[in-house]
Design a protein around this motif. Structure first.
Motif, PDB file in Angstrom:
ATOM      1  N   ASP A 207       1.212  -1.155  -0.207  1.00 42.07           N
ATOM      2  CA  ASP A 207      -0.174  -0.196   0.253  1.00 42.07           C
ATOM      3  C   ASP A 207       0.650   1.101   0.325  1.00 42.07           C
ATOM      4  O   ASP A 207      -0.054   2.413   0.042  1.00 42.07           O
ATOM      5  N   CYS A 208       2.369   0.656   0.255  1.00 39.35           N
ATOM      6  CA  CYS A 208       3.053   2.455   0.113  1.00 39.35           C
ATOM      7  C   CYS A 208       3.068   3.224  -0.677  1.00 39.35           C
ATOM      8  O   CYS A 208       3.398   2.749  -2.390  1.00 39.35           O
ATOM      9  N   LYS A 209       2.470   4.258  -0.920  1.00 38.05           N
ATOM     10  CA  LYS A 209       3.102   5.483  -1.726  1.00 38.05           C
ATOM     11  C   LYS A 209       4.103   5.813  -3.075  1.00 38.05           C
ATOM     12  O   LYS A 209       4.132   6.135  -3.423  1.00 38.05           O
ATOM     13  N   GLN A 212       5.126   1.408  -4.593  1.00 42.70           N
ATOM     14  CA  GLN A 212       3.959   0.866  -4.839  1.00 42.70           C
ATOM     15  C   GLN A 212       4.218   0.934  -6.666  1.00 42.70           C
ATOM     16  O   GLN A 212       3.755  -0.606  -6.391  1.00 42.70           O
ATOM     17  N   LYS A 268     -12.558   6.395  -2.741  1.00 38.63           N
ATOM     18  CA  LYS A 268     -11.391   7.415  -2.916  1.00 38.63           C
ATOM     19  C   LYS A 268     -11.857   8.523  -3.945  1.00 38.63           C
ATOM     20  O   LYS A 268     -13.088   8.204  -4.903  1.00 38.63           O
ATOM     21  N   ALA A 274      -2.270  16.003  -1.669  1.00 39.42           N
ATOM     22  CA  ALA A 274      -1.786  14.539  -1.747  1.00 39.42           C
ATOM     23  C   ALA A 274      -2.685  12.906  -1.629  1.00 39.42           C
ATOM     24  O   ALA A 274      -2.388  12.153  -1.987  1.00 39.42           O
ATOM     25  N   ASP A 276      -5.704  10.899  -1.510  1.00 33.36           N
ATOM     26  CA  ASP A 276      -7.051  10.496  -2.036  1.00 33.36           C
ATOM     27  C   ASP A 276      -8.152  10.098  -1.139  1.00 33.36           C
ATOM     28  O   ASP A 276      -9.454   9.008  -1.925  1.00 33.36           O
TER      29      ASP A 276
END
Ligand code: HAM
Length: 414
Positions: A207-209, A212, A268, A274, A276
């Protein structure tokens, strides 16, 4: 000396608070229709509850809680979310003894020590629902439908529903091994947070922005589901499809709280810098037992109200004007002033929104106030009118004036 609000907190002033009232009233109205009833739990709970409930290895518990020790040496935490406290109340008040599913909702402040930025506050408000006591996938779909309806009815456009199944703890344990086998060779390319997440909670890595984009070929938890998880997930999707609720499947969707089993979902939308995600939730079949209650399954969501309101502003959504006066009363002279004090009291008792001047201002200034307050009517009481038992009524939109009997004022304004 002057004071300022703490970073990450907000003053919600008249003019903006109407949006809040509007959104909260929508939430309550929809909950009434879905037969969810309000629950109000304390804003602080024992620290241990959140460790057990939210999870030791979550960012929330590791670095975001507001902890304090009270004068009785109790270890307490300002609630960072609503579910754990509601489940504590569910167990403590033995709601599980009731024959029907407990369908509960709440609206209120939560506290997380996060880096303040647009859409991220340290005190923020959630509208949350929790349905406890059944594993029926129809309940997962109903909760998603409720959230979706909320966004639609407040007037937001473009809110997307993403869903996933995070399986059972057993499914996750097996998937964790697969995922680690995939992630380990990449370890050095991952960000610092992900490297530490790999040890504690590798599913969060997906899930890391930051990282990803590297995971396009990552294994999908959906391929690791067992029969029961698979069936549950496909029924949730079926119900959503039957209801005509659009959704997307995102196999990387892993929520930031440890209690989820089976369904996990997020709402979302674009428009808050940044960020969402505007809301999220899922099923939590082990949580009630984890905090010492009976083995009762649940499903729910938490929607951020600041984010909802920011989106309303971003999309310039019209909301009905909630603060509008029925009448602004103007008194000319002392005797009339005395009568106006009595009249506004009576009009308010009759259910009308009435206002008057308190500063002894000239008529022109009072007329301007009536305009600013968007009064439908201005009622002007002079000495002559008072003697005749009459009052002049001016309709602000048209400028039309007429005289009515004082005794008929309430009727004329309704
Ligand atoms: P959550 O994803 O941690 O879930 O939070 C839900 C929503 O609260 C977020 O999507 C966001 O809109 C809002 N939110 C969270 N942190 C902040 C913040 N610092 N500033 C502004 N808004 C924020 C939960 O809290 C779960 N209890 C949801 C749930 C209920 N799951 C099952 N039942």
């Amino acid at each position: 000396m002057s004071f300022q609000r703490s970073p990450g907190t907000q003053d919600i002033l008249p003019g903006v608070v109407e949006r809040w009232q509007y959104v909260e009233e929508k939430a309550r109205d929809i909950c009434r229709r879905y037969n969810f009833r309000e629950i109000r739990t304390p804003m602080f709970e024992s620290t241990e509850l959140f460790h057990r409930g939210v999870g030791e290895t979550t960012d929330i518990v590791e670095k975001e809680t507001y902890n304090f020790i009270d004068r009785g040496e109790r270890k307490l935490t300002l609630r960072p979310e609503g579910t754990a406290g509601v489940m504590r109340a569910y167990v403590e008040n033995k709601l599980y003894g009731e024959p029907d599913v407990s369908k509960l909702y709440y609206i209120g402040p939560m506290f997380r020590y996060e880096r303040a930025q647009a859409g991220r506050y340290r005190q923020f408000n959630q509208f949350g629902v929790e349905a406890v006591g059944a594993v029926d996938p129809a309940l997962d779909a109903e909760v998603i439908a409720l959230g979706y309806t909320f966004y639609t009815e407040v007037g937001l456009k473009g809110v997307r529903v993403e869903i996933n199944s995070v399986g059972t703890p057993e499914v996750r344990a097996a998937f964790r091994e697969k995922l680690l086998a995939y992630l380990t060779p990449k370890r050095d390319q991952l960000c610092k947070d992900c490297q530490s997440r790999m040890e504690r909670n590798p599913l969060r890595v997906l899930d890391c922005k930051v990282d990803q984009h590297q995971f396009t070929d990552a294994p999908s938890i959906l391929d690791s589901l067992d029969e029961e998880c698979e069936q549950h997930f496909s029924k949730v999707k079926q119900h959503l499809t039957d209801m005509g609720i659009p959704f997307e499947i995102n196999h990387r969707l892993v929520r930031g709280l440890d209690y989820y089993t089976h369904t996990a979902f997020e709402f979302k939308a674009e428009g808050i810098g940044a960020i969402d995600t505007v809301g999220g939730g899922g099923r939590y079949n082990g949580l009630v037992a984890d905090i010492g209650g009976p083995d009762q399954p649940g499903v729910g969501f938490g929607l951020g109200l600041e984010r909802t309101i920011m989106l309303l502003e971003h999309q310039q959504t019209e909301i009905p004007q909630l603060h509008q006066l029925d009448v602004y009363m103007i008194a000319l002279g002392e005797a009339a002033d005395r009568e106006v004090t009595k009249l506004v009291y009576e009009l308010r008792n009759a259910g009308l929104r009435a206002e008057r001047d308190y500063q002894g201002r000239k008529m022109k200034a009072q007329m301007k106030s009536a305009d600013r307050m968007q009064a439908r009517f201005t009622a002007i009481l002079g000495e002559d009118e008072l003697t005749n038992g009459e009052i002049t009524l001016k309709e602000m939109a048209t400028g039309e004036q007429r005289t009515v009997k004082l005794t008929e004022l309430a009727v004329a304004l309704s």
